[in-house]
Design a protein around this motif. Structure first.
Motif, PDB file in Angstrom:
ATOM      1  N   TYR A 267       0.862  -1.179   0.000  1.00 17.14           N
ATOM      2  CA  TYR A 267       0.000   0.000   0.000  1.00 17.14           C
ATOM      3  C   TYR A 267       0.897   1.228   0.000  1.00 17.14           C
ATOM      4  O   TYR A 267       1.866   1.311   0.765  1.00 17.14           O
ATOM      5  N   THR A 268       0.566   2.181  -0.853  1.00 16.77           N
ATOM      6  CA  THR A 268       1.358   3.407  -0.962  1.00 16.77           C
ATOM      7  C   THR A 268       0.422   4.592  -1.071  1.00 16.77           C
ATOM      8  O   THR A 268      -0.536   4.569  -1.856  1.00 16.77           O
ATOM      9  N   ASP A 269       0.694   5.623  -0.277  1.00 15.34           N
ATOM     10  CA  ASP A 269      -0.043   6.877  -0.356  1.00 15.34           C
ATOM     11  C   ASP A 269       0.981   7.986  -0.625  1.00 15.34           C
ATOM     12  O   ASP A 269       1.765   8.359   0.260  1.00 15.34           O
ATOM     13  N   LYS A 270       0.996   8.481  -1.852  1.00 18.16           N
ATOM     14  CA  LYS A 270       2.003   9.473  -2.242  1.00 18.16           C
ATOM     15  C   LYS A 270       1.821  10.797  -1.511  1.00 18.16           C
ATOM     16  O   LYS A 270       2.794  11.518  -1.286  1.00 18.16           O
ATOM     17  N   ASN A 271       0.603  11.111  -1.162  1.00 16.47           N
ATOM     18  CA  ASN A 271       0.365  12.401  -0.507  1.00 16.47           C
ATOM     19  C   ASN A 271       0.971  12.452   0.898  1.00 16.47           C
ATOM     20  O   ASN A 271       1.402  13.523   1.355  1.00 16.47           O
ATOM     21  N   SER A 272       0.995  11.309   1.569  1.00 19.98           N
ATOM     22  CA  SER A 272       1.544  11.271   2.925  1.00 19.98           C
ATOM     23  C   SER A 272       2.910  10.602   2.992  1.00 19.98           C
ATOM     24  O   SER A 272       3.560  10.631   4.041  1.00 19.98           O
TER      25      SER A 272
ATOM     26  N   THR B   2       3.970   3.974   3.234  1.00 17.03           N
ATOM     27  CA  THR B   2       3.925   2.660   2.579  1.00 17.03           C
ATOM     28  C   THR B   2       3.945   1.573   3.646  1.00 17.03           C
ATOM     29  O   THR B   2       4.574   1.728   4.695  1.00 17.03           O
TER      30      THR B   2
ATOM     31  N   THR C 178      -9.748   2.079   1.840  1.00 20.48           N
ATOM     32  CA  THR C 178      -8.974   3.311   1.849  1.00 20.48           C
ATOM     33  C   THR C 178      -9.913   4.509   1.739  1.00 20.48           C
ATOM     34  O   THR C 178     -11.055   4.383   1.290  1.00 20.48           O
TER      35      THR C 178
ATOM     36  N   LEU D 178      -6.524   6.990   6.480  1.00 17.84           N
ATOM     37  CA  LEU D 178      -5.924   6.691   5.176  1.00 17.84           C
ATOM     38  C   LEU D 178      -6.263   5.284   4.705  1.00 17.84           C
ATOM     39  O   LEU D 178      -6.650   5.089   3.561  1.00 17.84           O
TER      40      LEU D 178
END
Length: 309
Positions: free
Chosen positions: A88-93, A96, A107, A132
């Motif tokens: 899982y990856t959240d680029k805004n925060s 990972t 999500t 998230l």
């Protein structure tokens, strides 16, 4: 000839009887005819006999050898196995982590809705946190127990300070003792200074069960809260860390519902938390590049035009 002599002998014996002679003559003719035909048959059979030869069996025709093209080996079918974990990856925060593929994940708004229907609440000291992702463990691994649900949740609060990120709303922060400004009237008096408490925590106040935990390069603050109502019991572990100018919260929750008759087996909570902590161990927070703000240069007025003299 032997047969003719026999006939003559018979004729002499019978005498000169005409009928006898006639009969004898007929016999002679018959005998001669039969004898001749028998001799001719023997002669024809002897002279006209054709030798019988065994027919030669034809040789089997061997087929011409066929030239077979070289068979190319069939290409092996490559079976691509899916990895056991999903990233899982959240680029805004910059967040990972990895979790088992058979676990369910929600999500964004779906994660907020899922957590709202379960006893896993955010544990920031101020409202404003945003969920998230929420990973839910399947129930298949804990059949025939009082297991109800288990979650790994990630939330972020972007308006808290680094000091506020070390605090938790549950349990309540402990009161910090402060010394009174009242001094003893006599320098020799043995009366101890008065002590008063305040409900407002200072910036360095830790919650009642707060502790530190290193996770790779992350310095986490941790606490645990247990709530229960009737046969339902919820045990939650919270972890806070301040990175990228925001407070990140990782929550691990195990909820059980005991049977009324008490026959159902209790689930091993440590075993369930161990699975959730394996997800926590994969957490990484990558730095987020802040956009650079360049100041615009003030516009310069055009140079005045001087008339030619």
């Amino acid at each position: 000839m032997t047969r003719i002599n026999e006939i003559r002998t018979i004729a002499k014996t019978w005498g000169n009887n005409a009928s006898t002679l006639f009969f004898a003559a007929v016999l002679i003719v018959c005998a001669v005819t039969v004898g001749c035909s028998s001799d001719k048959q023997k002669t024809v059979t002897a002279t006209n006999q054709i030798p019988v030869t065994q027919p030669e069996s034809p040789l089997p025709i061997m087929p011409a050898p066929t030239v077979q093209a070289e068979k190319k080996p069939a290409p092996k079918r490559v079976v691509h196995k899916k990895p056991a974990t999903v990233s899982y990856t959240d680029k805004n925060s910059g967040l990972t982590f990895e979790y088992p593929r058979r676990y369910a994940i929600e999500t964004g708004e779906a994660a907020t809705t899922l957590l709202a229907s379960n006893p896993l609440a955010m544990n920031f000291v101020q409202p404003g946190g945003v969920a998230l992702a929420a990973v839910e463990l399947p129930e298949t691994g804990f059949a025939n127990t009082d297991f109800s649900s288990a979650f790994f949740n990630v939330s972020v609060h972007k308006t808290l300070t680094a000091d506020q990120c070390t605090e938790f709303a549950v349990p309540q922060p402990k009161a910090k003792p402060q010394a009174s400004s009242i001094e003893s009237t006599s320098p020799t008096a043995a009366t101890p200074a008065a002590v008063q408490t305040t409900a407002e925590p200072s910036s360095d106040t830790q919650s009642a069960s707060s502790s530190k935990l290193m996770l790779g390069d992350l310095d986490l603050r941790a606490t645990e809260a247990v709530t229960g109502e009737g046969t339902r019991q919820s045990d939650s572990k919270y972890f806070h860390v301040f990175e990228n100018g925001a407070c990140y919260e990782f929550a691990l929750n195990v909820t059980t519902v005991a049977s009324e008759d008490g026959v159902m087996k209790h689930v091993d909570r440590d075993k369930v938390f161990n699975r959730l902590e394996k997800i926590l161990a994969t957490v990484k927070i990558n730095p987020i590049a802040t956009p650079e703000v360049t100041a615009e240069a003030p516009a310069t007025a055009p140079a005045p035009i001087t008339p030619a003299q």
